[in-house]
Design a protein around this motif. Structure first.
Motif, PDB file in Angstrom:
ATOM      1  N   GLY A 211       3.782  -0.967   2.638  1.00 37.68           N
ATOM      2  CA  GLY A 211       4.825  -0.887   1.617  1.00 37.68           C
ATOM      3  C   GLY A 211       4.853  -2.135   0.750  1.00 37.68           C
ATOM      4  N   ARG A 212       5.378  -2.010  -0.456  1.00 37.47           N
ATOM      5  CA  ARG A 212       5.471  -3.142  -1.379  1.00 37.47           C
ATOM      6  C   ARG A 212       6.485  -4.163  -0.863  1.00 37.47           C
ATOM      7  NH1 ARG A 212       7.168  -3.432  -7.703  1.00 37.47           N
ATOM      8  NH2 ARG A 212       6.184  -5.442  -8.054  1.00 37.47           N
TER       9      ARG A 212
ATOM     10  N   SER B 299      11.906  -1.771  -0.415  1.00 37.46           N
ATOM     11  CA  SER B 299      12.771  -0.709   0.104  1.00 37.46           C
ATOM     12  C   SER B 299      12.551  -0.626   1.608  1.00 37.46           C
ATOM     13  CB  SER B 299      12.452   0.631  -0.563  1.00 37.46           C
ATOM     14  OG  SER B 299      11.111   0.996  -0.345  1.00 37.46           O
TER      15      SER B 299
ATOM     16  N   ASN C  76      12.021   0.299   5.458  1.00 40.74           N
ATOM     17  CA  ASN C  76      11.177   1.265   6.147  1.00 40.74           C
ATOM     18  C   ASN C  76      11.511   1.179   7.629  1.00 40.74           C
ATOM     19  OD1 ASN C  76       9.227   2.929   7.185  1.00 40.74           O
ATOM     20  ND2 ASN C  76       7.511   1.594   6.715  1.00 40.74           N
TER      21      ASN C  76
ATOM     22  N   HIS D 220      10.484  -6.281   2.495  1.00 37.65           N
ATOM     23  CA  HIS D 220      10.209  -5.012   1.830  1.00 37.65           C
ATOM     24  C   HIS D 220      11.136  -4.811   0.631  1.00 37.65           C
ATOM     25  CE1 HIS D 220       8.650  -4.245   5.928  1.00 37.65           C
ATOM     26  NE2 HIS D 220       7.724  -3.573   5.279  1.00 37.65           N
TER      27      HIS D 220
ATOM     28  N   ARG E 175       1.612  -6.312  -0.450  1.00 37.14           N
ATOM     29  CA  ARG E 175       2.034  -5.254   0.454  1.00 37.14           C
ATOM     30  C   ARG E 175       2.118  -5.758   1.887  1.00 37.14           C
ATOM     31  NH1 ARG E 175      -3.053  -0.989   1.106  1.00 37.14           N
ATOM     32  NH2 ARG E 175      -4.268  -2.300   2.524  1.00 37.14           N
TER      33      ARG E 175
ATOM     34  N   HIS F  73       4.765   3.311   5.299  1.00 39.38           N
ATOM     35  CA  HIS F  73       5.853   3.356   4.329  1.00 39.38           C
ATOM     36  C   HIS F  73       5.777   4.697   3.579  1.00 39.38           C
ATOM     37  CE1 HIS F  73       8.368   2.193   0.930  1.00 39.38           C
ATOM     38  NE2 HIS F  73       8.820   1.222   1.704  1.00 39.38           N
ATOM     39  N   PRO F  74       6.910   5.271   3.171  1.00 43.22           N
ATOM     40  CA  PRO F  74       6.893   6.528   2.421  1.00 43.22           C
ATOM     41  C   PRO F  74       6.102   6.431   1.103  1.00 43.22           C
ATOM     42  CG  PRO F  74       9.115   6.034   3.143  1.00 43.22           C
ATOM     43  CD  PRO F  74       8.280   4.831   3.463  1.00 43.22           C
ATOM     44  N   LYS F  75       6.042   5.214   0.514  1.00 49.70           N
ATOM     45  CA  LYS F  75       5.291   5.000  -0.729  1.00 49.70           C
ATOM     46  C   LYS F  75       4.324   3.831  -0.534  1.00 49.70           C
ATOM     47  CE  LYS F  75       9.003   6.606  -3.712  1.00 49.70           C
ATOM     48  NZ  LYS F  75       9.916   6.248  -4.807  1.00 49.70           N
ATOM     49  N   PRO F  76       3.239   4.046   0.237  1.00 49.77           N
ATOM     50  CA  PRO F  76       2.309   2.943   0.506  1.00 49.77           C
ATOM     51  C   PRO F  76       1.515   2.553  -0.735  1.00 49.77           C
ATOM     52  CG  PRO F  76       1.437   4.975   1.386  1.00 49.77           C
ATOM     53  CD  PRO F  76       2.813   5.279   0.873  1.00 49.77           C
ATOM     54  N   LEU F  77       1.163   1.275  -0.821  1.00 50.59           N
ATOM     55  CA  LEU F  77       0.283   0.797  -1.897  1.00 50.59           C
ATOM     56  C   LEU F  77      -1.152   0.920  -1.411  1.00 50.59           C
ATOM     57  CD1 LEU F  77       2.088  -2.469  -3.052  1.00 50.59           C
ATOM     58  CD2 LEU F  77       2.138  -0.240  -4.135  1.00 50.59           C
ATOM     59  N   ASN F  78      -1.999   1.576  -2.189  1.00 48.60           N
ATOM     60  CA  ASN F  78      -3.402   1.742  -1.793  1.00 48.60           C
ATOM     61  C   ASN F  78      -4.334   0.972  -2.659  1.00 48.60           C
ATOM     62  OD1 ASN F  78      -2.922   3.524   0.394  1.00 48.60           O
ATOM     63  ND2 ASN F  78      -2.522   5.134  -1.070  1.00 48.60           N
TER      64      ASN F  78
END
Length: 103
Positions: free
Chosen positions: A59-60, A80, A82, A78, A53, A98-103
């Protein structure tokens, strides 16, 4: 004399992502933790991991090896875009996750 129409604007190149985060065990034997660790892309390319990330927007990202042909160092990009990350080519000027963060 130069007119405004003749003045050429020069845009700054996007900052390349040369460090990424990978989720793995790290720390000393008595205090090991499983979590995100910051690594240079060059080192991350040697790992047998497939999920990395961005350290800024979470983000990924995918890793890209260095290329002598293209005269580039190892970097990440990235999956996608951002517009809220300054470590990519689509930064709009205001940082956010990022709209879809990796946690």
């Amino acid at each position: 004399m130069t007119t405004e129409a003749q003045v050429e604007t020069v845009s700054m190149p996007a900052a390349q992502m040369v460090e990424v985060e990978v989720k793995r065990w790290h720390g000393a034997a008595d205090g090991r933790v499983f979590g995100w660790q910051l690594l240079p892309v060059k080192e991350a390319l040697r790992l047998q991991e497939d999920t990395f990330r961005c350290p800024e927007c979470l983000g990924r990202v995918r890793l890209r090896p260095a290329s002598a042909e293209k005269q580039t160092e190892a970097y990440a990009e990235h999956y996608s875009k951002n517009t809220g990350c300054s470590l990519g080519g689509h930064f709009a000027g205001e940082k956010h996750l990022h709209p879809k963060p990796l946690n």
